[in-house]
Design a protein around this motif. Structure first.
Motif, PDB file in Angstrom:
ATOM      1  N   ALA A   6       1.019  -1.247   0.080  1.00 16.32           N
ATOM      2  CA  ALA A   6       0.020  -0.018  -0.131  1.00 16.32           C
ATOM      3  C   ALA A   6       0.866   1.098   0.066  1.00 16.32           C
ATOM      4  O   ALA A   6       1.328   1.391   1.074  1.00 16.32           O
ATOM      5  N   LEU A   7       0.994   1.891  -1.203  1.00 19.74           N
ATOM      6  CA  LEU A   7       2.003   3.023  -1.617  1.00 19.74           C
ATOM      7  C   LEU A   7       1.064   4.307  -1.554  1.00 19.74           C
ATOM      8  O   LEU A   7       0.038   4.221  -2.150  1.00 19.74           O
ATOM      9  N   ASP A   8       1.797   5.393  -0.925  1.00 16.02           N
ATOM     10  CA  ASP A   8       1.186   6.631  -1.227  1.00 16.02           C
ATOM     11  C   ASP A   8       1.193   6.904  -2.406  1.00 16.02           C
ATOM     12  O   ASP A   8       2.352   7.412  -3.125  1.00 16.02           O
ATOM     13  N   ASP A   9      -0.106   7.171  -3.238  1.00 19.59           N
ATOM     14  CA  ASP A   9      -0.115   7.199  -4.786  1.00 19.59           C
ATOM     15  C   ASP A   9       0.528   8.968  -5.237  1.00 19.59           C
ATOM     16  O   ASP A   9       1.349   8.968  -5.879  1.00 19.59           O
ATOM     17  N   ASP A  10       0.405   9.851  -4.109  1.00 23.41           N
ATOM     18  CA  ASP A  10       0.967  11.181  -4.380  1.00 23.41           C
ATOM     19  C   ASP A  10       2.581  11.050  -4.342  1.00 23.41           C
ATOM     20  O   ASP A  10       3.241  11.903  -5.107  1.00 23.41           O
ATOM     21  N   LEU A  11       2.990  10.227  -3.435  1.00 28.62           N
ATOM     22  CA  LEU A  11       4.624  10.099  -3.339  1.00 28.62           C
ATOM     23  C   LEU A  11       5.109   9.482  -4.547  1.00 28.62           C
ATOM     24  O   LEU A  11       6.130   9.973  -5.130  1.00 28.62           O
ATOM     25  N   ILE A  12       4.296   8.687  -5.119  1.00 25.27           N
ATOM     26  CA  ILE A  12       4.988   8.054  -6.147  1.00 25.27           C
ATOM     27  C   ILE A  12       4.734   8.672  -7.380  1.00 25.27           C
ATOM     28  O   ILE A  12       5.930   8.873  -8.134  1.00 25.27           O
ATOM     29  N   LYS A  13       3.783   9.628  -7.713  1.00 21.34           N
ATOM     30  CA  LYS A  13       3.434  10.420  -8.660  1.00 21.34           C
ATOM     31  C   LYS A  13       4.586  11.568  -8.646  1.00 21.34           C
ATOM     32  O   LYS A  13       5.205  11.807  -9.623  1.00 21.34           O
ATOM     33  N   GLU A  14       4.956  11.896  -7.534  1.00 24.44           N
ATOM     34  CA  GLU A  14       5.824  13.053  -7.438  1.00 24.44           C
ATOM     35  C   GLU A  14       7.338  12.525  -7.472  1.00 24.44           C
ATOM     36  O   GLU A  14       8.060  13.040  -8.297  1.00 24.44           O
ATOM     37  N   LYS A  24       5.911   2.631 -11.763  1.00 24.93           N
ATOM     38  CA  LYS A  24       6.053   2.507 -10.026  1.00 24.93           C
ATOM     39  C   LYS A  24       7.128   1.529  -9.732  1.00 24.93           C
ATOM     40  O   LYS A  24       7.893   1.970  -8.781  1.00 24.93           O
TER      41      LYS A  24
END
Length: 70
Positions: A6-14, A24
Protein backbone atom coordinates in the motif's frame (compact mmCIF):
# COMPACT_ATOMS: atom_id res chain seq x y z
CA UNK A 1 9.26 -11.75 -5.96
CA UNK A 2 5.73 -10.42 -6.10
CA UNK A 3 4.65 -8.01 -3.38
CA UNK A 4 1.44 -6.28 -2.49
CA UNK A 5 2.23 -2.88 -1.00
CA UNK A 6 0.00 0.00 0.00
CA UNK A 7 1.91 3.00 -1.31
CA UNK A 8 1.03 6.69 -1.20
CA UNK A 9 0.02 7.48 -4.79
CA UNK A 10 0.94 11.16 -4.39
CA UNK A 11 4.47 10.23 -3.34
CA UNK A 12 4.81 7.81 -6.23
CA UNK A 13 3.59 10.40 -8.74
CA UNK A 14 5.96 13.05 -7.37
CA UNK A 15 8.89 10.62 -7.46
CA UNK A 16 8.00 9.69 -11.05
CA UNK A 17 7.90 13.35 -12.02
CA UNK A 18 11.13 14.30 -10.27
CA UNK A 19 13.06 11.22 -11.36
CA UNK A 20 11.65 11.02 -14.86
CA UNK A 21 10.65 7.41 -14.22
CA UNK A 22 7.54 6.12 -15.97
CA UNK A 23 6.60 3.12 -13.85
CA UNK A 24 5.93 2.48 -10.17
CA UNK A 25 8.36 -0.43 -10.30
CA UNK A 26 11.04 1.90 -11.69
CA UNK A 27 10.44 4.42 -8.91
CA UNK A 28 10.61 1.76 -6.20
CA UNK A 29 13.74 0.19 -7.71
CA UNK A 30 15.48 3.56 -7.95
CA UNK A 31 14.44 4.46 -4.41
CA UNK A 32 15.81 1.18 -3.07
CA UNK A 33 19.11 1.69 -4.90
CA UNK A 34 19.46 5.20 -3.46
CA UNK A 35 18.48 3.95 0.01
CA UNK A 36 21.12 1.23 -0.08
CA UNK A 37 23.79 3.61 -1.40
CA UNK A 38 23.02 6.14 1.33
CA UNK A 39 23.19 3.50 4.08
CA UNK A 40 26.55 2.29 2.74
CA UNK A 41 27.82 5.88 2.74
CA UNK A 42 26.73 6.31 6.35
CA UNK A 43 28.52 3.08 7.25
CA UNK A 44 31.73 4.26 5.56
CA UNK A 45 31.53 7.70 7.17
CA UNK A 46 31.15 6.09 10.58
CA UNK A 47 34.58 4.50 10.03
CA UNK A 48 36.35 7.87 9.69
CA UNK A 49 38.80 8.39 12.49
CA UNK A 50 38.83 4.72 13.51
CA UNK A 51 41.73 3.55 11.36
CA UNK A 52 45.21 3.88 12.79
CA UNK A 53 47.93 5.01 10.43
CA UNK A 54 51.67 5.34 10.57
CA UNK A 55 52.67 9.00 10.33
CA UNK A 56 56.16 7.97 9.17
CA UNK A 57 54.84 5.95 6.19
CA UNK A 58 56.44 7.19 2.97
CA UNK A 59 53.86 6.54 0.29
CA UNK A 60 56.07 8.05 -2.41
CA UNK A 61 58.80 5.51 -1.68
CA UNK A 62 56.40 2.60 -2.13
CA UNK A 63 54.66 4.15 -5.13
CA UNK A 64 57.91 4.03 -7.10
CA UNK A 65 58.47 0.38 -6.19
CA UNK A 66 54.97 -0.58 -7.38
CA UNK A 67 55.27 1.37 -10.64
CA UNK A 68 58.52 -0.37 -11.54
CA UNK A 69 57.14 -3.86 -10.91
CA UNK A 70 54.39 -3.60 -13.54
Amino acid sequence: MASNLALDDDLIKEAQRIGGVKTKKGVITEALIEYIQRRKQIEIISQFGTVDYDEDYDYKKYRNINENSC
